[in-house]
Scaffold this motif. Structure first.
Motif, PDB file in Angstrom:
ATOM      1  N   GLN A   1     -11.498  -6.718   0.902  1.00 39.27           N
ATOM      2  CA  GLN A   1     -12.791  -6.340   0.380  1.00 39.27           C
ATOM      3  C   GLN A   1     -13.437  -5.249  -0.071  1.00 39.27           C
ATOM      4  OE1 GLN A   1     -15.301  -8.502   3.305  1.00 39.27           O
ATOM      5  NE2 GLN A   1     -14.590 -10.628   2.267  1.00 39.27           N
ATOM      6  N   LYS A   2     -12.852  -4.202   0.772  1.00 35.77           N
ATOM      7  CA  LYS A   2     -13.211  -3.040   0.573  1.00 35.77           C
ATOM      8  C   LYS A   2     -12.234  -2.062  -0.472  1.00 35.77           C
ATOM      9  CE  LYS A   2     -13.897  -0.587   4.495  1.00 35.77           C
ATOM     10  NZ  LYS A   2     -13.815  -0.432   6.130  1.00 35.77           N
ATOM     11  N   GLY A   3     -11.109  -2.998  -0.502  1.00 32.40           N
ATOM     12  CA  GLY A   3     -10.186  -2.333  -1.636  1.00 32.40           C
ATOM     13  C   GLY A   3      -9.104  -1.314  -1.039  1.00 32.40           C
ATOM     14  N   GLU A   4      -9.122  -1.738   0.540  1.00 32.30           N
ATOM     15  CA  GLU A   4      -8.060  -0.653   1.219  1.00 32.30           C
ATOM     16  C   GLU A   4      -7.083  -1.722   1.568  1.00 32.30           C
ATOM     17  OE1 GLU A   4     -10.579   0.514   4.433  1.00 32.30           O
ATOM     18  OE2 GLU A   4     -11.710   1.788   3.153  1.00 32.30           O
ATOM     19  N   PHE A   5      -5.735  -1.518   1.182  1.00 33.95           N
ATOM     20  CA  PHE A   5      -4.830  -2.221   1.521  1.00 33.95           C
ATOM     21  C   PHE A   5      -3.359  -1.275   1.337  1.00 33.95           C
ATOM     22  CE2 PHE A   5      -5.194  -6.607   3.132  1.00 33.95           C
ATOM     23  CZ  PHE A   5      -3.694  -6.768   3.738  1.00 33.95           C
ATOM     24  N   TRP A   6      -2.599  -1.877   1.871  1.00 33.93           N
ATOM     25  CA  TRP A   6      -1.044  -1.031   1.766  1.00 33.93           C
ATOM     26  C   TRP A   6      -0.067  -1.640   0.863  1.00 33.93           C
ATOM     27  CZ3 TRP A   6      -2.978  -3.504   5.859  1.00 33.93           C
ATOM     28  CH2 TRP A   6      -2.413  -4.543   6.542  1.00 33.93           C
ATOM     29  N   PRO A   7       0.632  -0.929   0.283  1.00 29.30           N
ATOM     30  CA  PRO A   7       1.712  -1.343  -1.046  1.00 29.30           C
ATOM     31  C   PRO A   7       2.644  -2.440   0.080  1.00 29.30           C
ATOM     32  CG  PRO A   7       1.638   1.089  -0.908  1.00 29.30           C
ATOM     33  CD  PRO A   7       0.896   0.438   0.255  1.00 29.30           C
ATOM     34  N   GLY A   8       2.740  -3.631  -0.789  1.00 29.28           N
ATOM     35  CA  GLY A   8       3.565  -4.665  -0.006  1.00 29.28           C
ATOM     36  C   GLY A   8       2.827  -5.760   0.446  1.00 29.28           C
ATOM     37  N   ALA A   9       1.586  -5.685   0.692  1.00 29.55           N
ATOM     38  CA  ALA A   9       0.712  -6.424   1.531  1.00 29.55           C
ATOM     39  C   ALA A   9       0.866  -7.789   0.686  1.00 29.55           C
ATOM     40  CB  ALA A   9      -0.740  -6.181   1.611  1.00 29.55           C
ATOM     41  N   ARG A  10       0.635  -7.850  -0.441  1.00 32.71           N
ATOM     42  CA  ARG A  10       0.675  -9.272  -1.463  1.00 32.71           C
ATOM     43  C   ARG A  10       2.006  -9.733  -1.466  1.00 32.71           C
ATOM     44  NH1 ARG A  10       3.223  -7.826  -6.335  1.00 32.71           N
ATOM     45  NH2 ARG A  10       3.453  -5.559  -6.948  1.00 32.71           N
TER      46      ARG A  10
ATOM     47  N   GLU B   1       5.794  -2.669   8.342  1.00 30.61           N
ATOM     48  CA  GLU B   1       7.051  -2.918   7.319  1.00 30.61           C
ATOM     49  C   GLU B   1       6.662  -2.098   5.913  1.00 30.61           C
ATOM     50  OE1 GLU B   1       7.748  -7.387   8.906  1.00 30.61           O
ATOM     51  OE2 GLU B   1       6.673  -7.027   7.239  1.00 30.61           O
ATOM     52  N   SER B   2       5.673  -2.114   5.661  1.00 28.26           N
ATOM     53  CA  SER B   2       5.659  -1.176   4.184  1.00 28.26           C
ATOM     54  C   SER B   2       5.845   0.234   4.302  1.00 28.26           C
ATOM     55  CB  SER B   2       4.167  -1.326   3.607  1.00 28.26           C
ATOM     56  OG  SER B   2       3.844  -2.832   3.206  1.00 28.26           O
ATOM     57  N   GLU B   3       5.394   0.648   5.591  1.00 24.39           N
ATOM     58  CA  GLU B   3       5.679   2.155   5.802  1.00 24.39           C
ATOM     59  C   GLU B   3       7.195   2.405   5.730  1.00 24.39           C
ATOM     60  OE1 GLU B   3       3.773   2.939   9.350  1.00 24.39           O
ATOM     61  OE2 GLU B   3       1.806   3.039   8.380  1.00 24.39           O
ATOM     62  N   VAL B   4       7.980   1.442   6.531  1.00 23.98           N
ATOM     63  CA  VAL B   4       9.418   1.706   6.729  1.00 23.98           C
ATOM     64  C   VAL B   4      10.162   1.447   5.346  1.00 23.98           C
ATOM     65  CG1 VAL B   4      11.368   0.187   7.514  1.00 23.98           C
ATOM     66  CG2 VAL B   4       9.718   0.452   8.990  1.00 23.98           C
ATOM     67  N   LEU B   5       9.514   0.473   4.199  1.00 23.56           N
ATOM     68  CA  LEU B   5      10.059   0.282   3.273  1.00 23.56           C
ATOM     69  C   LEU B   5       9.986   1.717   2.099  1.00 23.56           C
ATOM     70  CD1 LEU B   5      11.449  -1.629   0.863  1.00 23.56           C
ATOM     71  CD2 LEU B   5       9.283  -2.398   0.476  1.00 23.56           C
ATOM     72  N   ALA B   6       8.822   2.178   2.318  1.00 27.13           N
ATOM     73  CA  ALA B   6       8.494   3.496   1.653  1.00 27.13           C
ATOM     74  C   ALA B   6       9.626   4.422   1.900  1.00 27.13           C
ATOM     75  CB  ALA B   6       7.223   3.925   1.850  1.00 27.13           C
ATOM     76  N   LEU B   7       9.814   4.659   3.510  1.00 23.26           N
ATOM     77  CA  LEU B   7      10.912   5.619   3.834  1.00 23.26           C
ATOM     78  C   LEU B   7      12.177   5.266   3.178  1.00 23.26           C
ATOM     79  CD1 LEU B   7       9.557   6.294   7.191  1.00 23.26           C
ATOM     80  CD2 LEU B   7       8.966   7.827   5.231  1.00 23.26           C
ATOM     81  N   LEU B   8      12.368   3.772   3.179  1.00 22.71           N
ATOM     82  CA  LEU B   8      13.741   3.514   2.666  1.00 22.71           C
ATOM     83  C   LEU B   8      14.045   3.693   1.079  1.00 22.71           C
ATOM     84  CD1 LEU B   8      15.747   1.597   4.172  1.00 22.71           C
ATOM     85  CD2 LEU B   8      14.729  -0.459   2.803  1.00 22.71           C
ATOM     86  N   VAL B   9      12.643   3.470   0.316  1.00 26.14           N
ATOM     87  CA  VAL B   9      12.805   3.919  -1.048  1.00 26.14           C
ATOM     88  C   VAL B   9      12.955   5.385  -1.228  1.00 26.14           C
ATOM     89  CG1 VAL B   9      11.619   4.147  -3.100  1.00 26.14           C
ATOM     90  CG2 VAL B   9      11.481   1.894  -1.744  1.00 26.14           C
TER      91      VAL B   9
END
Length: 217
Positions: A144-153, A160-168
């Motif tokens: 609702q506040k527009g605060e979310f992390w990549p991969g949430a959708r 897991e998104s943090e791990v994926l970012a480091l993987l990339v």
């Protein structure tokens, strides 16, 4: 009210016996009418015995609990399926609710809590384990506040998104563990989770999906 008639579905005999023993302490509130360890047996039991609630694990040896839920509801659209599992995973919860489940509970519950949840389901409620419900509420607030992390959708947790970012970014498991201050085994666990959710088999597939979906720029 008569006892709630429950069918147990799990591929571990020890779990079937354990949950049956827990519920047997409340004979005036809950009655276990049968058990099943595979999808065909579960569907047959629902057809023959018409339990009030089916208490099912999310993962079975030859089929997923999600398949069991869908098959049972194909047989009886009024059937109430409640998942009882060790998988503390929001994505499994979302999939369970999409499959028509009436609840998602974790096996850490004690007997009194489990019976109370079953009674609430019998009254028409959808029950969610409190620990998961709290995380979902927090996620909704961030959305609702527009605060979310990549991969949430795509169903990824924030870690897991943090791990994926480091993987990339090309980091090895060891480097990821050092960056996040966790063990190598923890990183491997997160990788298994994100591989499953992204429906890929390896690091290359995960990176390709992340880039294709535009998760990181």
């Amino acid at each position: 009210m008569p006892p709630i008639r429950v069918l147990l579905v799990d591929d571990h005999e020890m779990v079937l016996h354990g949950v049956s023993a827990m519920l047997s302490r409340f004979p005036d509130r809950v009655q276990v009418i049968g058990t099943a360890s595979e999808l065909p047996c579960a569907v047959r039991a629902v057809t023959d015995d018409r339990p009030d609630i089916v208490l099912c694990d999310v993962r079975l040896r030859r089929a997923s609990g999600l398949d069991v839920c869908k098959a049972i509801r194909d047989v009886d659209a009024r059937a109430k399926v409640v998942f009882l599992t060790v998988y503390d995973d929001e994505q499994y919860l979302y999939q369970a609710l999409r499959a028509g489940a009436a609840g998602y509970l974790l096996k850490r519950l004690d007997a009194h809590e489990l019976v109370r949840h079953l009674e609430n389901v019998s009254l028409g409620e959808v029950v969610i384990d409190p620990s998961l419900a709290g995380r979902i509420a927090t996620s909704a607030a961030h959305l609702q506040k527009g605060e979310f992390w990549p991969g949430a959708r795509l169903g990824l947790t924030q870690r897991e998104s943090e791990v994926l970012a480091l993987l990339v970014g090309g980091l090895s498991n060891k480097a990821i563990a050092a960056r996040l201050v966790v063990s190598d085994d923890t990183v491997k666990s997160h990788l298994r989770g994100l591989y499953r959710k992204l429906q890929v088999r390896d690091r290359g597939g995960a990176v390709a999906t992340a880039l294709r979906e535009g998760l990181f720029h």
